[in-house]
Design a protein around this motif. Structure first.
Motif, PDB file in Angstrom:
ATOM      1  N   GLN A   2       0.822  -1.198   0.000  1.00  0.00           N
ATOM      2  CA  GLN A   2       0.000   0.000   0.000  1.00  0.00           C
ATOM      3  C   GLN A   2       0.856   1.249   0.000  1.00  0.00           C
ATOM      4  O   GLN A   2       1.987   1.260   0.477  1.00  0.00           O
ATOM      5  N   GLU A   3       0.327   2.299  -0.559  1.00  0.00           N
ATOM      6  CA  GLU A   3       1.001   3.578  -0.567  1.00  0.00           C
ATOM      7  C   GLU A   3       0.351   4.478   0.467  1.00  0.00           C
ATOM      8  O   GLU A   3      -0.850   4.426   0.694  1.00  0.00           O
ATOM      9  N   THR A  10      -4.286   4.297   0.680  1.00  0.00           N
ATOM     10  CA  THR A  10      -4.982   4.033  -0.569  1.00  0.00           C
ATOM     11  C   THR A  10      -4.852   2.566  -0.943  1.00  0.00           C
ATOM     12  O   THR A  10      -3.884   1.903  -0.600  1.00  0.00           O
ATOM     13  N   LEU A  11      -5.844   2.051  -1.643  1.00  0.00           N
ATOM     14  CA  LEU A  11      -5.863   0.643  -2.000  1.00  0.00           C
ATOM     15  C   LEU A  11      -4.728   0.294  -2.941  1.00  0.00           C
ATOM     16  O   LEU A  11      -4.324   1.093  -3.787  1.00  0.00           O
ATOM     17  N   MET A 409     -14.950   4.518   5.029  1.00  0.00           N
ATOM     18  CA  MET A 409     -14.231   3.673   4.080  1.00  0.00           C
ATOM     19  C   MET A 409     -12.729   3.755   4.327  1.00  0.00           C
ATOM     20  O   MET A 409     -12.028   2.724   4.401  1.00  0.00           O
ATOM     21  N   THR A 410     -12.223   4.975   4.470  1.00  0.00           N
ATOM     22  CA  THR A 410     -10.796   5.164   4.685  1.00  0.00           C
ATOM     23  C   THR A 410     -10.377   4.649   6.055  1.00  0.00           C
ATOM     24  O   THR A 410      -9.295   4.063   6.212  1.00  0.00           O
ATOM     25  N   LEU A 411     -11.220   4.825   7.058  1.00  0.00           N
ATOM     26  CA  LEU A 411     -10.930   4.291   8.381  1.00  0.00           C
ATOM     27  C   LEU A 411     -10.835   2.770   8.343  1.00  0.00           C
ATOM     28  O   LEU A 411      -9.934   2.172   8.953  1.00  0.00           O
ATOM     29  N   MET A 412     -11.739   2.132   7.611  1.00  0.00           N
ATOM     30  CA  MET A 412     -11.690   0.670   7.484  1.00  0.00           C
ATOM     31  C   MET A 412     -10.418   0.219   6.771  1.00  0.00           C
ATOM     32  O   MET A 412      -9.806  -0.801   7.134  1.00  0.00           O
ATOM     33  N   THR A 413      -9.985   0.960   5.761  1.00  0.00           N
ATOM     34  CA  THR A 413      -8.750   0.605   5.064  1.00  0.00           C
ATOM     35  C   THR A 413      -7.549   0.782   5.977  1.00  0.00           C
ATOM     36  O   THR A 413      -6.614  -0.029   5.956  1.00  0.00           O
ATOM     37  N   ARG A 414      -7.562   1.795   6.814  1.00  0.00           N
ATOM     38  CA  ARG A 414      -6.464   1.967   7.765  1.00  0.00           C
ATOM     39  C   ARG A 414      -6.442   0.841   8.793  1.00  0.00           C
ATOM     40  O   ARG A 414      -5.365   0.408   9.215  1.00  0.00           O
ATOM     41  N   LEU A 415      -7.599   0.366   9.183  1.00  0.00           N
ATOM     42  CA  LEU A 415      -7.666  -0.687  10.197  1.00  0.00           C
ATOM     43  C   LEU A 415      -7.335  -2.067   9.646  1.00  0.00           C
ATOM     44  O   LEU A 415      -6.665  -2.870  10.303  1.00  0.00           O
ATOM     45  N   GLY A 417      -6.298  -2.722   6.159  1.00  0.00           N
ATOM     46  CA  GLY A 417      -5.491  -2.775   4.948  1.00  0.00           C
ATOM     47  C   GLY A 417      -6.283  -2.612   3.672  1.00  0.00           C
ATOM     48  O   GLY A 417      -5.731  -2.259   2.633  1.00  0.00           O
ATOM     49  N   ASP A 418      -7.584  -2.861   3.739  1.00  0.00           N
ATOM     50  CA  ASP A 418      -8.473  -2.772   2.580  1.00  0.00           C
ATOM     51  C   ASP A 418      -9.891  -2.815   3.130  1.00  0.00           C
ATOM     52  O   ASP A 418     -10.255  -3.756   3.849  1.00  0.00           O
TER      53      ASP A 418
END
Length: 503
Positions: A2-3, A10-11, A409-415, A417-418
């Protein structure tokens, strides 16, 4: 791999544009024409050139996160509104500074760091500016010498640099950046769209016109702008012919608060004097100022809506490639008010429709990027018709800012990874039984269900935490083995909160 993007994970495999080079050229020409016909686009590029990133950092810089939404119309009646700025905590990372005009929230830093594993940030309280809304954070920061002293010291501790990561690219943020750069002599970068494209993308009338240019008439709402009450009256009467419902919208409003929906038959029955008084009263109630506000959007209210999806884009600097789509979501609305946003889930629409949503959104995103847009952007759309097999896609509005779907959505990706790794539903709860409840007490009382990143136990993630005590509102992500369980747990969450806090 991830970047990292200034507090946004971001995904690794987002949806990319999928069209021929000729189409890219056509979209770029539309952007060039829009800029040529409105010099403000290019003027702002020059004014704020020193603050506008041409590339994103590879490692987390020191960031200032402020959720200032003071240019969105008709929000002042929302209870505890200044505390909505606490949503900025969901984007903060280790060592970042979150600022707002609300009082400190004991326990929030511990929850984000220890419970969710997102790192420890600090909070800076800003004194509201005189004559401005209490939630106009950047206006307050520009006048608060003590807050500026703290920020300048934090910059000095971080190579005399800072990245602003605001909720939206409102003009006060950019002017504050210019002031801070002059006072510090350091480097200030702003991860947001330039102010004019921010204003335009959040204007429903402007979006309708750009949608027609980029995608074609069929993708645009049946809507026209009106710059006076008399013009709104004439256009409302004309648009009411042959349809069931019509609407008036403040072009720069959010969450349905600036929307009026009316039976078209009643509009047709009114004589000229009655209709003029009707529209005047509505405009007065919504505090619309024809001389200073964007034009009203006069629209057909579509009654054959089959779905209300939203698309979530990330728009990088031009040098780093085209806009990407991170997700398509189905929006949930209040049962009796189909224009009041309630929450969202990962879209369940057939893949061909999701593909159409992705590619059409990315085309609009490319035009925006060429006009100075940077950062988070989303679109609210509807599919109309009698069946999804032949439904028509229409673009309702652009959220040129962070919002109620992109934040979780972004919080879930931070928690995880996606955000696609765990089924979830993002919703909210509002109850008088929570008014006055401290966040520390809230966490202790619901310890058994709140998600713990270290143990993996628990199924509820709360955010928008600042609204808890002043207004009894809190946003919650419920996790599940599948979407059905995540959805059911929204109800369970409300029941447990009500039971434990005596509502």
């Amino acid at each position: 791999m991830q970047e990292w993007t200034s507090g946004v994970m971001t995904l690794s495999a987002p949806v990319l544009p999928c069209w021929e080079e000729e189409e890219s050229k056509r979209l770029d020409e539309i952007a060039e024409d829009l800029a040529a016909n409105d010099p403000l686009f290019d003027e702002e590029r020059e004014t704020y050139a020193a603050l506008f990133p041409t590339a994103l950092p590879k490692e987390p810089p020191f960031s200032l996160l402020i959720d200032d939404f003071s240019i969105i119309a008709h929000l002042h009646l929302v209870r505890g509104l200044a505390y909505y700025a606490s949503r900025a905590f969901t984007r903060a990372q280790q060592g970042d500074l979150v600022a707002g005009t609300f009082a400190p929230i004991p326990g929030i830093e511990d929850y984000l760091d220890t419970r969710l594993g997102l790192g420890r940030c600090e909070y800076l309280q800003i004194e509201p500016a005189e004559g401005k809304p209490t939630y106009a954070c950047f206006a307050g920061l520009r006048e608060d010498e003590e807050a500026l002293r703290v920020l300048l010291q934090r910059m000095a501790d971080n190579d005399n640099s800072v990245w602003f990561h605001p909720y939206m690219g409102l003009r006060d943020a950019w002017e504050c950046g210019l002031m801070l750069k002059e006072r510090s002599g350091g480097d200030v970068q702003i991860l947001a769209p330039l102010p004019y494209i921010t204003e335009q993308t959040n204007d429903k009338v402007w979006l309708t016109e750009v949608t027609k240019l980029a995608l074609g008439e069929s993708y645009a709402m049946r809507a026209v702008g009106a710059r006076s009450v008399s013009e709104a009256v004439a256009k409302l009467r004309a648009i009411a012919e042959g349809v069931e419902k019509v609407s008036l919208k403040l072009a720069n409003s959010a969450t349905g608060m600036g929307t009026g929906i009316f039976e078209a038959a009643k509009i047709r029955e009114m004589d000229s004097e009655t209709l003029l008084a009707f529209v005047e009263d509505w405009c007065k109630e919504k505090e619309w100022d024809a001389d200073h506000d964007p034009p009203l959007s006069v629209e057909v209210w579509e009654t054959d809506v089959l779905a209300s999806p939203s698309t979530q884009l990330w728009i990088p600097p031009v040098s780093e490639g085209p806009p990407v789509l991170e997700g398509v979501f189905d929006q949930l609305f209040q049962p009796d008010e189909d224009h009041v946003f309630l929450g969202s889930i990962k879209s369940q629409l057939p893949q061909p429709l999701q593909d159409e949503l992705a590619q059409t959104s990315l085309k609009l995103g490319r035009i925006f990027q060429r006009l100075g847009y940077l950062g988070r952007c989303s679109f609210d759309t509807i599919y109309c018709g009698t069946s999804l097999d032949d439904a028509t896609l229409k673009y309702v509005e652009c959220n040129g800012r962070w919002g109620g779907t992109s934040t979780p959505m972004t919080l879930m990706t931070r928690l995880f990874g996606d955000f696609r790794a765990r089924p979830y539903l993002a919703g909210s709860m509002h109850s008088e039984c929570l008014v006055g409840v401290s966040f520390d007490d809230f966490v202790r009382t619901l310890d058994d269900i709140l998600y713990d990143a270290e143990t993996g136990e628990g199924w509820a993630v709360v955010y928008n935490i600042g609204c808890l005590a002043p207004s009894g509102k809190i946003d919650v992500i419920t996790l599940g083995e599948d979407l059905a369980q995540a959805s059911k747990r929204q109800t369970t969450f409300v029941e447990l909160v009500t039971e434990r806090f005596g509502g």
